[in-house]
Design a protein around this motif. Sequence first.
Motif, PDB file in Angstrom:
ATOM      1  N   ALA A  25      41.089  61.191   2.118  1.00 20.38           N
ATOM      2  CA  ALA A  25      41.750  59.884   2.145  1.00 20.38           C
ATOM      3  C   ALA A  25      42.619  59.700   0.900  1.00 20.38           C
ATOM      4  O   ALA A  25      43.743  59.211   0.982  1.00 20.38           O
TER       5      ALA A  25
ATOM      6  N   ILE B  72      37.784  59.319   8.352  1.00 25.03           N
ATOM      7  CA  ILE B  72      38.809  59.358   7.300  1.00 25.03           C
ATOM      8  C   ILE B  72      39.664  58.099   7.387  1.00 25.03           C
ATOM      9  O   ILE B  72      39.937  57.434   6.382  1.00 25.03           O
ATOM     10  N   LEU B  73      40.079  57.752   8.592  1.00 28.32           N
ATOM     11  CA  LEU B  73      40.935  56.585   8.777  1.00 28.32           C
ATOM     12  C   LEU B  73      40.234  55.309   8.321  1.00 28.32           C
ATOM     13  O   LEU B  73      40.864  54.403   7.782  1.00 28.32           O
TER      14      LEU B  73
ATOM     15  N   HIS C  27      48.608  52.110   4.688  1.00 26.37           N
ATOM     16  CA  HIS C  27      48.222  53.511   4.894  1.00 26.37           C
ATOM     17  C   HIS C  27      48.201  53.864   6.367  1.00 26.37           C
ATOM     18  O   HIS C  27      48.770  54.873   6.782  1.00 26.37           O
TER      19      HIS C  27
ATOM     20  N   ILE D  55      52.948  63.416   4.268  1.00 26.81           N
ATOM     21  CA  ILE D  55      51.627  63.686   4.838  1.00 26.81           C
ATOM     22  C   ILE D  55      51.700  64.893   5.760  1.00 26.81           C
ATOM     23  O   ILE D  55      50.817  65.756   5.765  1.00 26.81           O
TER      24      ILE D  55
ATOM     25  N   VAL E 225      52.986  59.781  11.808  1.00 26.29           N
ATOM     26  CA  VAL E 225      52.913  61.197  11.471  1.00 26.29           C
ATOM     27  C   VAL E 225      52.925  62.093  12.704  1.00 26.29           C
ATOM     28  O   VAL E 225      53.725  63.027  12.812  1.00 26.29           O
TER      29      VAL E 225
ATOM     30  N   LYS F  54      38.438  54.937   5.852  1.00 31.02           N
ATOM     31  CA  LYS F  54      38.530  54.824   4.390  1.00 31.02           C
ATOM     32  C   LYS F  54      39.913  54.386   3.937  1.00 31.02           C
ATOM     33  O   LYS F  54      40.161  54.222   2.738  1.00 31.02           O
ATOM     34  N   LEU F  55      40.815  54.203   4.878  1.00 30.94           N
ATOM     35  CA  LEU F  55      42.176  53.828   4.515  1.00 30.94           C
ATOM     36  C   LEU F  55      42.484  52.387   4.892  1.00 30.94           C
ATOM     37  O   LEU F  55      43.633  51.977   4.868  1.00 30.94           O
TER      38      LEU F  55
ATOM     39  N   ARG G 234      51.631  53.929   8.069  1.00 38.55           N
ATOM     40  CA  ARG G 234      52.405  55.143   7.791  1.00 38.55           C
ATOM     41  C   ARG G 234      51.848  56.325   8.563  1.00 38.55           C
ATOM     42  O   ARG G 234      52.579  57.129   9.125  1.00 38.55           O
ATOM     43  N   LEU G 235      50.529  56.412   8.606  1.00 37.34           N
ATOM     44  CA  LEU G 235      49.900  57.525   9.316  1.00 37.34           C
ATOM     45  C   LEU G 235      50.237  57.494  10.796  1.00 37.34           C
ATOM     46  O   LEU G 235      50.319  58.540  11.447  1.00 37.34           O
TER      47      LEU G 235
ATOM     48  N   ILE H 150      45.893  61.183   1.162  1.00 44.51           N
ATOM     49  CA  ILE H 150      46.815  60.535   2.087  1.00 44.51           C
ATOM     50  C   ILE H 150      47.443  59.292   1.466  1.00 44.51           C
ATOM     51  O   ILE H 150      48.615  58.987   1.711  1.00 44.51           O
ATOM     52  N   LYS H 151      46.646  58.598   0.639  1.00 48.53           N
ATOM     53  CA  LYS H 151      47.107  57.311   0.100  1.00 48.53           C
ATOM     54  C   LYS H 151      48.403  57.472  -0.679  1.00 48.53           C
ATOM     55  O   LYS H 151      48.576  58.437  -1.428  1.00 48.53           O
TER      56      LYS H 151
END
Lengths: 173, 338
Positions: A133, B33-34, B43, A144, B50, B36-37, B46-47, A136-137
């Motif tokens: 994580a 994981i996501l 975040h 990314i 991707v 945690k964002l 933006r992801l 990614i931040k």
Amino acid sequence: MAKMIKLVSGDGAEFEVEEEVAFQSKIIKDIVADADDVIPLPTVSSKVLIQVIEYCRKHAAVNSFPLSPSSSAAAAASSSSSISYSKPVSDPALRAWDNEFVKLNNSSLFDIVIAANYLDIEELVDLVLETVADRIKGKQAQEIRRQFNIENDFTPEEEEALRRENSWAFQNN
Amino acid sequence: MASSASTGTAAAAAATGSCSPFASLSDDIVLNILAKLEADPRHLARLACVCSRLSSLIRTVCYRSICSRSLPADLLPSPTEAAAAASSWPSLYKLSVCCPGLYRAGVLLEHSDFGLERDIGPHLTFPVGSSSSSSSSSSDLTNPVPPIPSDAGVSCWSLFDDLYFDTIYDPSEVEDVSFVPIDLPPGESPVTVGSVVSKWRKQQWAGPTNSHLASGLWSLSREQGNKLLASRFKSDCLYICDWPGCVHAEEKRKYMLFRGVFKNFKRSRVWKTIVDSNRGKIELSCAFCACRETWDLHSAFCLRRVFGFHDDGEPVVRAYVCENGHVSGAWTDRPLFA
């Protein structure tokens, strides 16, 4: 004499570890309860198993001999918490060790998290997820993709629609 | 390294690209994981740009999870609604965290777009007992506009406002003004008929004008919505963000930008009013969905009548709604009466 457990990796390598080290993995703890001391792990390569054992050895040692009353109290408190993720490691020296441990490329990290997930080693899973994580931040979509070698599989129209929808998020202020 | 037992991996490998390490992760791990964002809404946004796998997970699973925790349960789409419109969760998520910016809140539009109001003049000076074509609103005249809310939620109110309106304020005046027909000078096309190309104010703006991460709480409430709409729309469910919203301090005045959404917009009284009055749309696209045009709630007389104008003609509050019921707008501080 500490009781030893034998772990066998997918490529046939054998590793003897102390019980308390192996028991960082909840899965292994459960299996051993059924009186099996040799545990085959066909989905885990020896390379990854070595790294996982290293982590477990370090954390077993700290959990057995806490450096300070506060770190053991914090560990006890976090283990009784109902939150299933994000248990922060309270000992700064251990945290520093963890940060060094995860200085790996993404492929290796992902191999470790898959193994740790399979073996149910919660703190190790959490450590790797946090690390990913953090990588990614602050990054834009293109960065990314580069970082994780992800292919852009959108059509130009899809990509434009997503950009219009999400451009508010591209600033870093 | 053998693949994990999770069924999400084979599809993942195809979607993410087999050379990406992400392909080896199951959906469960990726979702962890996501999770945690979530702290910074940018975040995930933006992801979502991707790749299609991440976009799908974020827009269906993550946004749903976050909105379910942060928004009133009333606002959440039912499973069938969400299935029917893929944009349900992404729009709600964006509404909760994204400020429309000065541009999409209509602040950049020229004041002359409110010229319709100025032809009538400020409602406070309109003579009592004037003729009105109130046939469409006869039921409303029996409901007087309620007194100005005294709770401190709208911080632009001051003691002067209360004193002033205690002496001058007359509900019947307000109702009459709403429905007086307008006679425009010959040759000038009405602003409200058909789509009009918006005219933009020529001035420098200190802060960002585009949409951006909102400051303040990332949630919506109906209580705030009630403060905005005229009393006859009180049965409509408008949820807007908490006061003061995202504050933009410009040279001349401060703008408190807000965003919100009507629940069941097509069944709302505001929608009926817009449709019945055949109001034209403005070429101001919605910040929260693909609608390219919106309606001006101020000139559609949907906002509380007590909101007036500044000396330079700028409305004290403005709001724009799209066909999906998404609202963008801006409060300003009410002018004090010396």
